[in-house]
Design an enzyme around this catalytic site. Sequence first.
Site: not given
Ligand code: 26Q
Length: 810
Positions: A363, A548-549, A554, A656, A660
């Site tokens: 991702h 979004k986050r 972003k 995503t 929407k």
């Molecule tokens: C990694 C290492 C240590 C601690 C936390 C993490 C961590 C936690 C959450 C890394 C990434 C996330 C979340 C990522 C995320 O939400 N990615 C999004 O995924 C969506 C679904 O595929 C995409 O549409 C987005 O582009 C992408 O940012």
Amino acid sequence: MDDFSITDFASARTAGADALRKRIEHHLVFSFGKDRNAAQLTDWRLALSRAIRDEVVVPWFETTRRVYRQDGKRVYYLSLEFLIGRLLHDATVNLGLEDKARAAMESIGIDYDRVVLDEPDAALGNGGLGRLAACFMDSMASIGLPAYGYGIRYDHGLFRQGFDHGWQTEEAEDWLAQSHVFEFERAEAAIPVGYGGEVVPGSGDSARWNPAETVIAAAYDTPIPGWQGKWVNTLRLWAAQPTRAFELSAFNRGEHVAAATPAILARTISRVLYPDDSTPQGRELRLRQEYFFTAASLRDILRRFEKQYGDLSLLPHKVAIQLNDTHPAIAGPELIRLLVDERGLSFDAAYDIASGCLNYTNHTLMPEALERWSYDLMRHVLPRHIGLIERIDERHASDCAAKGRTISADVRAIDHGEVRMGNLAFIMARRVNGVSALHTELVKQTVFGELNDLHPDRVVNETNGVTPRRWLYSCNPPLRTLLLDTIGDRWISDLEALEAVAPYADDAAFRERFAAAKRDNKRRLSDFIARRSGVAIDPDAMFDVQIKRLHEYKRQLLNILETVALYNEMKRNPAADWTPRVKMFGGKAAPGYQMAKLIIKLINDVAAVVNTDESLDGRLRIVFPANYNVSMAERLIPAANLSEQISTAGMEASGTGNMKFALNGALTIGTLDGANVEIAERVGPENIFIFGLNTGEVAALRGHYNPGEFIENSPRLREVLGQIETGAFSPDDPGRFHQLTDNLRHQDWFMLCADFDAYFDAQRRVDAAWKDPAAWVRSAILNTARSGWFSSDRTIRGYARDIWGADPSA
Ligand code: 26Q
């Protein structure tokens, strides 16, 4: 045993609203012990939820029996996040009970919509990755795929966000406070999970692992009914509990706290969802969380398999496991461990079986989000697994050597004292997928370039999607009604059927009804914003939304800089025919992410100045309601006119939210990033506002990028930076934002300065387009009509075909 007449229970689906009402009242009294006269809104919600849950049980049993009989492949979706939001309305809608539930509640004297809004969001995720898992659960049930979601039942989901003088505050979220009424506790399915300790070599490849500690993974099942309730899958979430061994001797010595400590430590594992904070604190806890749910899930999967089949070599034919990012990547070594140490297989046989079952979705390509664990930490927490990871690495290297390929250190799972979870996941996977076409290409060319060369058939593309049940049917009642009236209901389970509304884009009467539906949603949102933020907004203004986050890539910062530039132009030229706009922001910053928090403060500070400037006549408003979550998205998206998707090209894997918005008739302003590219291809260049550097241009500029040049050449950007630096929005603390502005001037990794003018100009094209309402609505309709491909049903069919080799029954 036969069906012991469970089907004799009167089902509200076949009976009338009356039967449902009786069931609600029954639950109020007998499940929750409440007298009608004392019952509060929440009591009624719980009672209604139980009545709805009742309706799921029989089809759930039937699904289980069918899956067993069909003898097909089962799919397991392992995810550290499931951002499912509210469940009551979703379940009611999917079961076709909305009208009856409304009528039943009305006859009790309670407004159904109020009841629905009383439910807290299950916020067991941070953002896109978690919400995707939730959309997939809905789609897998809706197309009749035998699938199980596995995750963690966090006591506290993502924190509740507040603002204190514009600064983000964080409070613990408490979604379980009023009990999670949809779940079933499965005490009998508890599974022990070990940590630490020592490893004693055994015969052959096997070893005996004597963990130093053991915690119990307790299972909680939430049934997930698909569209029309014909198929019901299970989301199984694990809660950490202490083993039964009570520290009696310590307790008897009067050391009550000491006696309780091990239990508290055990429960810590499922206490909180880790926000994406990338700080070293709590890294060990996160590793423990990852192993906790992965180990429990794999044991559960094997148990279910062995109940039905004896021969372990059948496993890849009956089981497909999807790893949602690398968070469950310890599944590779863990599955091998179970097969070698507990089933007596050789390492090589176990490796072949495990790599036939596992698949990995990537991702993100952002280096800081690619998981790495220190070798020493991994050895300390999972001493057996570290040895297996070394063997996996060797086996992979020797397989490559046998094919005449030498490999570099870049593709090793262990290197420089670190375990790289991305490489481990890739090596152990049958298929690896990217989440948009562009992102998949970048996966192949960048981080996994060498691995892709070694295994050219492994990487596939499965562009993300969203469930049309939640993201159109449920969240947008006016548009739903219009679509049902115009083209019928096929689109709910076959979203590409929306193509049939495209011809209506040229029908003035239809355009008027489409616009009226949007206006309805905007009016409802305006009321909500007035209540929530105390800001009055004009429902006829353009609603320009970025939700979004909060993350630098972003580029919410780019948006607020452009807003300031627009503000400046409006002040310079107040008589001009400015398009009235409401800029809406929503999103949380990870608690440890200082830059993101400062951006929030800047947005709020700019809002305070702009919103009180009488000279603008209310033609520009900035609103940032606190605590953006799934439920807020369900309000904002149907009311949006403009969707902000402005990440630095190459950095947003897919997005995503972009899908929407388009589905709900918002036009996108965006870069050629992630799935924006595919949205642009489908809606057509005349119905989207694309601007800025593309991926190739970002890469080419990277080596010699100098933001100062761009600032020098952009009078508008220069002015905005100057204002921020001299405290125009922070007179009480003029230096407040120097970190942001210094960064822009001297580093600007995300290339805001390079894209600023192009973004400003694109926004003016948006203004111009808004001035022709018929043309705007036409574009909006075509966005809806041409977004059908972005259904997560389509995505899941792709996974089933290309990755899992599993058959949907519908
Ligand atoms: C990694 C290492 C240590 C601690 C936390 C993490 C961590 C936690 C959450 C890394 C990434 C996330 C979340 C990522 C995320 O939400 N990615 C999004 O995924 C969506 C679904 O595929 C995409 O549409 C987005 O582009 C992408 O940012």
